[in-house]
Write a protein that holds these residues in place. Structure first.
Motif, mmCIF file in Angstrom:
data_model
loop_
_atom_site.group_PDB
_atom_site.id
_atom_site.type_symbol
_atom_site.label_atom_id
_atom_site.label_comp_id
_atom_site.label_asym_id
_atom_site.label_seq_id
_atom_site.Cartn_x
_atom_site.Cartn_y
_atom_site.Cartn_z
ATOM 1 N N TYR A 144 -4.972 7.263 -0.263
ATOM 2 C CA TYR A 144 -5.075 5.706 1.463
ATOM 3 C C TYR A 144 -5.449 4.764 0.072
ATOM 4 O O TYR A 144 -5.938 3.233 0.527
ATOM 5 C CB TYR A 144 -4.411 5.949 2.857
ATOM 6 C CG TYR A 144 -4.110 4.440 3.678
ATOM 7 C CD1 TYR A 144 -3.610 4.207 3.401
ATOM 8 C CD2 TYR A 144 -5.888 4.363 3.745
ATOM 9 C CE1 TYR A 144 -3.065 2.567 3.752
ATOM 10 C CE2 TYR A 144 -5.507 2.895 4.563
ATOM 11 C CZ TYR A 144 -4.311 1.619 4.028
ATOM 12 O OH TYR A 144 -4.005 0.699 5.025
ATOM 13 N N TYR A 149 1.349 8.067 -5.758
ATOM 14 C CA TYR A 149 0.033 8.383 -6.461
ATOM 15 C C TYR A 149 -0.185 8.600 -7.297
ATOM 16 O O TYR A 149 -1.330 9.304 -8.383
ATOM 17 C CB TYR A 149 -1.019 8.781 -5.208
ATOM 18 C CG TYR A 149 -0.547 10.004 -5.020
ATOM 19 C CD1 TYR A 149 -1.648 10.836 -5.738
ATOM 20 C CD2 TYR A 149 0.245 10.373 -4.243
ATOM 21 C CE1 TYR A 149 -1.242 12.440 -4.809
ATOM 22 C CE2 TYR A 149 1.506 12.323 -3.519
ATOM 23 C CZ TYR A 149 -0.239 12.684 -4.167
ATOM 24 O OH TYR A 149 0.676 14.223 -4.102
ATOM 25 N N SER A 161 -5.858 3.315 -2.971
ATOM 26 C CA SER A 161 -4.822 2.570 -2.879
ATOM 27 C C SER A 161 -5.032 1.071 -1.978
ATOM 28 O O SER A 161 -4.704 -0.122 -2.763
ATOM 29 C CB SER A 161 -3.513 2.610 -2.597
ATOM 30 O OG SER A 161 -2.789 4.124 -2.560
ATOM 31 N N ALA A 162 -5.395 1.430 -1.069
ATOM 32 C CA ALA A 162 -6.237 -0.185 -0.825
ATOM 33 C C ALA A 162 -7.206 -0.649 -1.316
ATOM 34 O O ALA A 162 -7.518 -1.640 -1.682
ATOM 35 C CB ALA A 162 -7.151 0.295 1.299
ATOM 36 N N PHE A 179 1.111 4.020 -2.428
ATOM 37 C CA PHE A 179 0.543 5.712 -2.361
ATOM 38 C C PHE A 179 1.434 6.776 -2.404
ATOM 39 O O PHE A 179 0.930 7.822 -2.486
ATOM 40 C CB PHE A 179 0.627 5.700 -0.657
ATOM 41 C CG PHE A 179 0.000 6.796 0.281
ATOM 42 C CD1 PHE A 179 -1.396 6.946 0.566
ATOM 43 C CD2 PHE A 179 1.012 7.631 0.945
ATOM 44 C CE1 PHE A 179 -1.408 8.398 1.322
ATOM 45 C CE2 PHE A 179 1.120 9.094 1.195
ATOM 46 C CZ PHE A 179 -0.748 9.660 1.715
ATOM 47 N N SER A 239 -4.815 12.772 1.733
ATOM 48 C CA SER A 239 -4.045 11.976 2.152
ATOM 49 C C SER A 239 -5.042 10.198 1.974
ATOM 50 O O SER A 239 -5.128 9.600 2.088
ATOM 51 C CB SER A 239 -3.000 11.838 3.561
ATOM 52 O OG SER A 239 -3.674 12.288 4.842
ATOM 53 N N GLN A 240 -6.235 10.535 2.720
ATOM 54 C CA GLN A 240 -7.528 10.165 3.897
ATOM 55 C C GLN A 240 -7.627 8.996 2.316
ATOM 56 O O GLN A 240 -7.994 7.980 1.996
ATOM 57 C CB GLN A 240 -8.587 10.711 4.318
ATOM 58 C CG GLN A 240 -7.274 10.817 5.594
ATOM 59 C CD GLN A 240 -7.296 12.125 5.414
ATOM 60 O OE1 GLN A 240 -7.549 12.771 4.786
ATOM 61 N NE2 GLN A 240 -6.510 11.878 6.878
ATOM 62 N N VAL A 291 1.105 -1.214 0.124
ATOM 63 C CA VAL A 291 0.325 0.142 -0.263
ATOM 64 C C VAL A 291 0.923 1.377 0.037
ATOM 65 O O VAL A 291 0.969 2.322 -0.525
ATOM 66 C CB VAL A 291 -0.893 -0.088 1.605
ATOM 67 C CG1 VAL A 291 -1.630 1.244 1.018
ATOM 68 C CG2 VAL A 291 -1.543 -0.822 1.129
ATOM 69 N N LEU A 292 2.252 1.449 0.523
ATOM 70 C CA LEU A 292 2.241 2.166 0.480
ATOM 71 C C LEU A 292 3.353 2.919 -0.640
ATOM 72 O O LEU A 292 3.292 4.371 -1.152
ATOM 73 C CB LEU A 292 3.911 2.170 1.633
ATOM 74 C CG LEU A 292 4.993 2.977 2.045
ATOM 75 C CD1 LEU A 292 4.151 4.636 2.258
ATOM 76 C CD2 LEU A 292 6.191 2.774 2.515
#
Length: 105
Positions: free
Chosen positions: A46, A30, A49-50, A27, A42-43, A23-24
């Motif tokens: 993330y 992006y 991404s998840a 992230f 960022s929310q 995920v990182l």
């Protein structure tokens, strides 16, 4: 395959999407894949991404199950679901340390 076989596979894929170390990577990258019209908080990044990683887990884990279903003379739905679940669990192994850290407190 019945719905009862798909629910655990989806649950494992969601857990992998949230806790995977990949995920990182998504992230950080992006700017390559995140749409310009979406808010770049960022929310949201993330969460997207998840979601991408969860979907990728479902698709990659389904390949061996689909191959079995295609190549078998009499595919059984229980075996297909078991293959898909097992492959999803294998793909989730890198996320286990993060899951344990989250459960520990």
């Amino acid at each position: 395959m019945e719905r009862t076989g798909l629910v655990p596979v989806m649950a494992i894929a969601i857990v992998n999407g949230i806790f995977s170390p990949w995920v990182l990577v998504l992230f950080v990258l992006y700017p390559v894949w995140y749409p310009s019209w979406a808010p770049p908080t960022s929310q949201f990044v993330y969460m997207a991404s998840a979601l991408i990683l969860s979907t990728l887990t479902l698709m990659v884990a389904g390949v061996p199950a689909a191959l079995y279903e295609r190549l078998s003379a009499r595919p059984q739905s229980v075996v297909v679901a078991s293959i898909w679940l097992g492959c999803a669990a294998l793909l989730t192994l890198p996320a286990v340390p993060n899951i344990m850290r989250a459960l520990a407190g």
